[in-house]
Motif scaffolding. Structure first.
Motif, short mmCIF file in Angstrom:
data_model
loop_
_atom_site.label_atom_id
_atom_site.label_comp_id
_atom_site.label_asym_id
_atom_site.label_seq_id
_atom_site.Cartn_x
_atom_site.Cartn_y
_atom_site.Cartn_z
N LEU A 97 41.71 38.04 47.82
CA LEU A 97 40.92 39.12 47.24
C LEU A 97 40.37 40.02 48.35
N ASN A 98 39.89 39.43 49.42
CA ASN A 98 39.35 40.19 50.54
C ASN A 98 40.44 41.06 51.19
N THR A 99 41.62 40.50 51.36
CA THR A 99 42.74 41.25 51.94
C THR A 99 43.14 42.41 51.03
N TRP A 100 43.21 42.12 49.73
CA TRP A 100 43.57 43.14 48.73
C TRP A 100 42.53 44.26 48.71
N TYR A 101 41.26 43.88 48.74
CA TYR A 101 40.17 44.86 48.75
C TYR A 101 40.25 45.74 49.99
N GLN A 102 40.47 45.14 51.14
CA GLN A 102 40.58 45.92 52.37
C GLN A 102 41.77 46.88 52.30
N ALA A 103 42.86 46.41 51.72
CA ALA A 103 44.03 47.30 51.57
C ALA A 103 43.68 48.49 50.68
N VAL A 143 49.49 53.53 50.76
CA VAL A 143 50.27 52.46 50.14
C VAL A 143 49.35 51.74 49.16
N VAL A 144 49.72 51.77 47.87
CA VAL A 144 48.93 51.08 46.86
C VAL A 144 49.23 49.59 46.97
N PRO A 145 48.18 48.78 47.21
CA PRO A 145 48.42 47.35 47.37
C PRO A 145 48.79 46.68 46.05
N GLU A 146 49.61 45.66 46.16
CA GLU A 146 50.01 44.91 44.99
C GLU A 146 48.86 43.99 44.58
N THR A 147 48.53 44.02 43.30
CA THR A 147 47.43 43.21 42.78
C THR A 147 47.83 41.74 42.77
N PRO A 148 46.97 40.87 43.31
CA PRO A 148 47.28 39.44 43.25
C PRO A 148 47.55 39.01 41.81
N GLU A 149 48.59 38.23 41.65
CA GLU A 149 49.03 37.83 40.31
C GLU A 149 47.93 37.15 39.51
N TRP A 150 47.12 36.33 40.18
CA TRP A 150 46.08 35.58 39.48
C TRP A 150 44.98 36.47 38.91
N LEU A 151 44.86 37.70 39.43
CA LEU A 151 43.85 38.63 38.89
C LEU A 151 44.27 39.19 37.53
N THR A 152 45.55 39.26 37.29
CA THR A 152 46.03 39.87 36.06
C THR A 152 46.34 38.85 34.96
N GLU A 153 46.15 37.58 35.28
CA GLU A 153 46.44 36.54 34.28
C GLU A 153 45.33 36.38 33.28
#
Length: 126
Positions: A101-107, A116-126
């Motif tokens: 989550l921290n890496t995704w947020y920083q991206a 570059v739009v970061p790819e959302t971690p799969e577990w966030l969309t489940e």
């Protein structure tokens, strides 16, 4: 003929095909490509001989600003609802999920630099 008002940098700030702006307005001939002018008038300036000319560098700057605004809106819509959650939600995440989550947020914070739009971690969309 049409009237234009220029900004401090000499680019068209407003225009009127019909009517008048008053003392601040300059009367000029309509540009050759009126459709492009109407869509991109902020990238047009007045040449020394009184003709409206499109400045491609200014157009690129305007398009860049628009693209960044789109990325910011997307970040607000996709990212912030997750990172602005409360401690109870964060407490349920594994260390691996918190790191991801921290890496995704920083991206997302860097998206206006990387574009570059970061790819959302799969577990966030489940």
């Amino acid at each position: 003929m049409m009237q234009i008002v220029l900004n401090e940098q000499g680019f068209v700030k407003a225009y009127a095909l019909v009517g008048s702006f008053g003392a601040d307005a300059v009367e000029v001939a309509e540009p050759e490509n009126l459709v492009d002018f109407e869509e991109n008038y902020r990238s047009y300036c007045l040449s020394a001989d009184g003709v409206l000319v499109k400045n491609e560098d200014k157009q690129a700057e305007i398009e860049e600003k628009r693209a960044l605004a789109v990325l910011r809106k997307e970040r607000e819509k996709v990212c912030f609802p997750y990172v602005n959650r409360g401690e109870l939600w964060y407490g349920r995440l594994s260390d691996e999920q918190k790191a991801e989550l921290n890496t995704w947020y920083q991206a997302w914070l860097d998206v206006t630099e990387t574009k570059v739009v970061p790819e959302t971690p799969e577990w966030l969309t489940e």
